[in-house]
Design a protein around this motif. Structure first.
Motif, PDB file in Angstrom:
ATOM      1  N   VAL A  15       1.141   6.589  -7.322  1.00  0.00           N
ATOM      2  CA  VAL A  15      -0.036   7.553  -7.352  1.00  0.00           C
ATOM      3  C   VAL A  15       0.584   8.891  -7.454  1.00  0.00           C
ATOM      4  CG1 VAL A  15      -2.213   8.593  -6.783  1.00  0.00           C
ATOM      5  CG2 VAL A  15      -1.747   6.050  -6.819  1.00  0.00           C
ATOM      6  N   ALA A  16       1.425   8.989  -6.125  1.00  0.00           N
ATOM      7  CA  ALA A  16       1.913  10.422  -5.906  1.00  0.00           C
ATOM      8  C   ALA A  16       2.954  10.966  -6.894  1.00  0.00           C
ATOM      9  CB  ALA A  16       2.542  10.740  -4.562  1.00  0.00           C
TER      10      ALA A  16
ATOM     11  N   PHE B 229      -6.611  -0.079  -3.391  1.00  0.00           N
ATOM     12  CA  PHE B 229      -6.492   1.236  -3.986  1.00  0.00           C
ATOM     13  C   PHE B 229      -7.990   1.649  -3.031  1.00  0.00           C
ATOM     14  CE2 PHE B 229      -3.991  -0.852  -6.947  1.00  0.00           C
ATOM     15  CZ  PHE B 229      -3.025  -0.052  -7.278  1.00  0.00           C
ATOM     16  N   THR B 230      -7.729   2.327  -1.942  1.00  0.00           N
ATOM     17  CA  THR B 230      -9.104   2.864  -1.280  1.00  0.00           C
ATOM     18  C   THR B 230      -9.035   4.396  -1.688  1.00  0.00           C
ATOM     19  OG1 THR B 230      -7.536   3.547   0.733  1.00  0.00           O
ATOM     20  CG2 THR B 230      -8.869   1.403   0.544  1.00  0.00           C
TER      21      THR B 230
ATOM     22  N   ARG C 183       0.708  -1.261   0.104  1.00  0.00           N
ATOM     23  CA  ARG C 183      -0.144  -0.002   0.122  1.00  0.00           C
ATOM     24  C   ARG C 183       1.043   1.097   0.024  1.00  0.00           C
ATOM     25  NH1 ARG C 183      -5.393  -0.809   3.528  1.00  0.00           N
ATOM     26  NH2 ARG C 183      -6.055   0.645   2.206  1.00  0.00           N
ATOM     27  N   TYR C 184       1.964   1.305   0.770  1.00  0.00           N
ATOM     28  CA  TYR C 184       2.837   2.421   0.746  1.00  0.00           C
ATOM     29  C   TYR C 184       3.288   2.693  -0.602  1.00  0.00           C
ATOM     30  CZ  TYR C 184       2.753   2.037   5.891  1.00  0.00           C
ATOM     31  OH  TYR C 184       2.498   1.813   7.233  1.00  0.00           O
TER      32      TYR C 184
ATOM     33  N   ALA D  46      -6.589   9.857  -2.642  1.00  0.00           N
ATOM     34  CA  ALA D  46      -6.623  11.083  -2.393  1.00  0.00           C
ATOM     35  C   ALA D  46      -5.333  11.655  -1.641  1.00  0.00           C
ATOM     36  CB  ALA D  46      -7.856  11.144  -1.460  1.00  0.00           C
ATOM     37  N   VAL D  47      -4.766  10.952  -0.843  1.00  0.00           N
ATOM     38  CA  VAL D  47      -3.424  11.047  -0.271  1.00  0.00           C
ATOM     39  C   VAL D  47      -2.248  11.346  -1.230  1.00  0.00           C
ATOM     40  CG1 VAL D  47      -1.846  10.483   1.524  1.00  0.00           C
ATOM     41  CG2 VAL D  47      -4.095  10.564   2.080  1.00  0.00           C
ATOM     42  N   GLY D  48      -2.261  10.329  -2.056  1.00  0.00           N
ATOM     43  CA  GLY D  48      -1.484  10.181  -3.157  1.00  0.00           C
ATOM     44  C   GLY D  48      -1.364  11.376  -4.020  1.00  0.00           C
ATOM     45  N   LEU D  49      -2.611  11.503  -4.590  1.00  0.00           N
ATOM     46  CA  LEU D  49      -2.744  12.874  -5.289  1.00  0.00           C
ATOM     47  C   LEU D  49      -2.553  14.178  -4.780  1.00  0.00           C
ATOM     48  CD1 LEU D  49      -6.268  11.898  -7.132  1.00  0.00           C
ATOM     49  CD2 LEU D  49      -3.868  11.828  -7.989  1.00  0.00           C
TER      50      LEU D  49
END
Length: 821
Positions: free
Chosen positions: A627-628, A691-692, A620-621, A697-700
């Motif tokens: 994503v980020a 992919f919650t 997940r990390y 959202a945090v990645g973006l």
């Protein structure tokens, strides 16, 4: 026990035949060679995009840029091939470990070897629960039955007789399952020459089904790829319309495609699961099915046996009881020796069970003097004892029985007072944690043998008490499970008092104990209520384990189940994660399980759960990082276009960043040791998605903050009138520093800012050091800087740009600190 006169092959003969015939293995998909790997990589989208960009530069007349991208292609191909080869070798090693084992006679002694090492002429010793490793003719067979449903589809077991003098007719086929008795067979066909091998040759091209995690990742990759394609076309059209440069528009579109393409997602999944299986194997747990790794972190109930899992599985006879008195090893007499001999005669001649082995040690040579074992009366529904009938060389036939005290006492004609005394002694022994077996014997002068064991007139001889100490590390492991929100349930065939004594020592709640007889009287709804409030189930028959697992799963639990016998296979298959005992488990149990516990140690299961949580967290990390990290890379393709600035990112810059992103995902995050409190939180919910909305959202948000910093650095540099090359170098420095900052920001879910920089992970510092060193080289080495379209900026300005990139994610540290407090 080796049959008289049977020495088997010598090691030299076996080696010669193995070299001539090849390993005893079914046909498999051939391992891809270096050239095949290379061609596969050349079909990957990233490779195609790089080649396309190189061709565009060639059309534009920029030969140097085209050559740089071509060289990058070769490096990426080499790295990808090396990574995939390492992953395949790890999986091949795990497959070798999980191959069935075979018990053969070689050089005159029993040897346990890998099934792949069996050769023609080997003497196989087959026992209940074994998977036949090769086609064999039977030399000896004792009440021998096999399940041939794998070959014939018939569910009814087939009785087999020995035909030692009738040529090479096959009676035991490779892949079939021994369900009763023992046999000695000579191997006549191995591998692809066996009946199963001929069938396997039709199936070896089939691929394994994808896991839920793979399906979800593929879905996300597909969605991102479609979106990337749309944006790339849009970029090319807008660039051409705004700047009138069609080739430049194509190049900008290709650059954006390279920036957005999510090829790292499936790589992360493959590498993490393969290396996760390897890491778990180092802790004594072999992974046979990859989905088990992603499920381990969600386990809520851990069902385990007592003997060998919670205890050390080194049974010894510590006491005997007869005529109202307990006797230890030191004060046994001739009558105690007779009691132990009778117990040994009720055991298998070549025992597998640790209790039977312990009894054999106390009565050596009992079978050799007993004559011929004529009849076996095995465990059955409501009959928890084993009876063997013997025909001696001289004298009358006789039978010996051992088993649960209540079963044996019911078969003996005892006075009420004697029966009460024996029952009281059994209860007291069980309360002390001793494993108690009742023993009785009976003469037999009639013919034929009775149809059931209750046809004998047994005389009660006494009890044999055995002890199996608790493993020292078990109480701490169970306490850790309790902290982690995992309920430990003991399921054992032992006496309730024995189970309670071990449970109390281990730290399992022994307030309520439910027996197998009580389970038999409950319907499914009542059993579901029962399992919700019970931690100990005693006197449970193997087939009842399946009902317990199904009841727990109906309650919404994610169940880990351990087992070792043939009858455990349905429960192992029904559980979310089936764990077979590697040291004492049967082949069929290992095949039904997702994991194999190589040392049969409970603490290894807890360690595997910890590793499973760590692997899932790290995936997940890594996904959040991916994503980020794509946001600023893609954003800086559009921002300069709409702001009227020179382009910041070209294909060569994307290639540089790919050298940061790929090793970060597949090496750095996989090597993270996991949060210290990973076992202090409850399991994740069943069906929770990777992919919650929160992760995305945090990645973006993190990626957008890096994009804002890079935009500010690049825009200010241009606004101050710096040359385009210097401004691009500063903007790219901020982008690289921001990507490195994203590594630290995504390392852990519980540690603070300082701990994120001090936690041990050598791979991280290698990646960070090489990345920053390469950045300095690209900016300040003239020959390299020209390839990246850089001009060397002032050191102070470069330091400010790097600091801006690092500082872009500090807001997230503040948010996390507030949330932790």
């Amino acid at each position: 026990m080796i049959p008289v006169g049977k020495r088997g092959l010598t090691s030299a003969e076996a080696a010669t035949r193995l070299a001539a015939d090849g390993p005893n293995a079914l046909p498999t998909r051939e391992s891809r060679g270096l050239i095949a790997f290379t061609f596969q990589v050349m079909r990957e989208p990233t490779f195609v995009l790089l080649v396309s960009a190189a061709l565009v530069y060639l059309v534009l007349g920029d030969l140097r840029e085209a050559l740089v991208l071509a060289a990058s292609v070769l490096v990426i191909v080499a790295i990808t091939v090396v990574q995939e080869r390492r992953t395949e070798r790890a999986l091949e090693a795990l497959r070798d470990l999980s191959s069935p084992r075979a018990l053969v006679i070689r050089d005159g002694r029993e040897q346990r070897i890998a099934g792949a090492q069996v050769v023609r002429g080997d003497l196989l010793m087959l026992r209940e629960g074994d998977r036949v490793p090769a086609d064999a003719r039977l030399i000896e067979a004792n009440d021998f039955m096999v399940d041939e449903s794998l070959l014939t589809g018939e569910a009814v077991p087939v009785a087999k007789r020995a035909h030692p003098h009738e040529g090479l007719e096959v009676q035991a086929f490779s892949g079939t399952l021994v369900v009763r008795g023992t046999a000695l067979g000579e191997v006549v066909a191995t591998g692809p020459r066996s009946e199963l091998g001929r069938i396997g040759s039709l199936l070896h091209g089939r691929e394994s089904p994808r896991t839920a995690l793979e399906v979800e990742t593929a879905r996300v990759v597909r969605l991102i790829a479609i979106g990337a394609l749309v944006l790339c076309v849009l970029m090319a059209v807008i660039f051409t319309a705004m700047r009138g440069d069609a080739l430049g528009g194509v190049l900008a579109g290709l650059t954006l495609a390279m920036a957005l393409l999510p090829e790292e997602f499936p790589v992360v999944l493959t590498v993490f699961l393969a290396l996760g299986a390897w890491r778990i194997s180092r802790h004594g747990v072999l992974t046979r099915r990859m989905p088990a790794i992603e499920t381990l972190g969600a386990a809520t109930v851990l069902c385990c046996d007592k003997t060998g899992t919670l205890t050390e599985n080194r049974m010894t006879v510590v006491e005997t009881w007869r005529e109202g008195r307990w006797r230890t090893t030191a004060d046994r007499d001739a009558d105690d020796a007779a009691l132990l001999r009778a117990a040994a005669l009720a055991c298998e001649p070549s025992p597998f069970d640790p209790m039977e082995r312990a009894i054999h040690v106390t009565a050596p040579g009992a079978h050799e003097r007993a004559g011929v074992l004529e009849r076996r009366y095995p465990l059955a529904e409501g009959f928890l004892a084993v009876c063997h009938a013997w025909l001696p060389v001289e004298g009358d036939a006789h039978a010996a029985i051992k088993g649960a005290p209540e079963t044996v006492l019911d078969l003996c004609a005892l006075e009420p007072a004697a029966r009460a005394a024996a029952s009281a002694a059994a209860e007291r022994a069980a309360a002390r944690g001793l494993r108690l077996l009742g023993v009785a014997a009976a003469p037999w002068t009639h013919a034929p043998w009775p149809a059931a064991a209750n046809g004998f007139a047994f005389r009660f001889l006494g009890f044999v008490a055995l002890a199996d100490p608790l493993r020292p590390a078990v109480p701490g492991a169970i306490a850790l499970c309790r902290k982690a929100g995992i309920r430990v349930v003991m399921i054992t065939g032992d006496h309730p008092a024995t189970a309670a004594a071990i449970a109390r020592a281990a730290g399992i709640d022994a307030t309520r104990i439910v027996t197998g007889a009580e389970i038999g009287g409950l319907d499914d709804a009542a059993l579901a209520q029962c399992v919700a409030a019970t931690q100990i189930f005693a006197r449970v028959r193997p087939e009842q384990k399946l009902r317990l697992v199904e009841a727990l799963r109906r309650n919404g639990e994610v169940v880990v189940m351990t087992g070792d016998g043939v009858n455990d296979a349905p429960a192992l298959r029904a559980a979310d994660i089936g764990i077979a005992m590697g040291a004492r488990g049967t082949d069929v149990a290992r095949e039904a399980a997702a994991l194999v516990l190589l040392d049969d140690d409970f603490t290894s299961i807890v360690g595997a759960v910890r590793l499973g949580r760590r692997i899932y967290d790290n995936i997940r990390y890594a996904m959040r990082f991916l994503v980020a990290v794509h946001v600023p890379l893609a954003g800086m393709s559009f921002v300069p276009l709409f702001a009227g600035w020179p382009l910041l990112v070209f294909p060569v810059h994307v290639v540089f960043l790919e050298f940061v992103i790929d090793p970060t995902c597949s090496v750095v995050f996989e090597a993270e040791r996991g949060d210290a409190g990973i076992m202090d939180r409850p399991p994740r919910r069943r069906g929770e998605r990777l992919f919650t909305a929160r992760i995305v959202a945090v990645g973006l948000a993190l990626g957008a903050s890096v994009l804002a910093a890079v935009t500010a650095v690049y825009g200010l540099a241009l606004a101050q009138g710096l040359p385009e090359g210097e401004a691009r170098a500063l903007g790219f420095a901020a982008l690289v520093a921001g990507d490195v900052a994203l590594i630290f920001a995504n390392r852990s879910g519980e540690h603070g800012f300082v701990a994120r920089f001090t936690r041990d992970n050598p791979a991280l510092w290698w990646v960070v050091g090489i990345t920053l060193g390469a950045l300095v080289l690209c900016v300040y080495a003239p020959s390299v800087a020209s390839l990246f379209r850089f001009m060397p900026p002032a050191p102070g300005a470069f330091a400010v740009a790097v600091a801006a990139g690092f500082a872009s994610v500090l807001w997230y540290e503040v948010v996390r600190a507030v949330r932790r407090n």
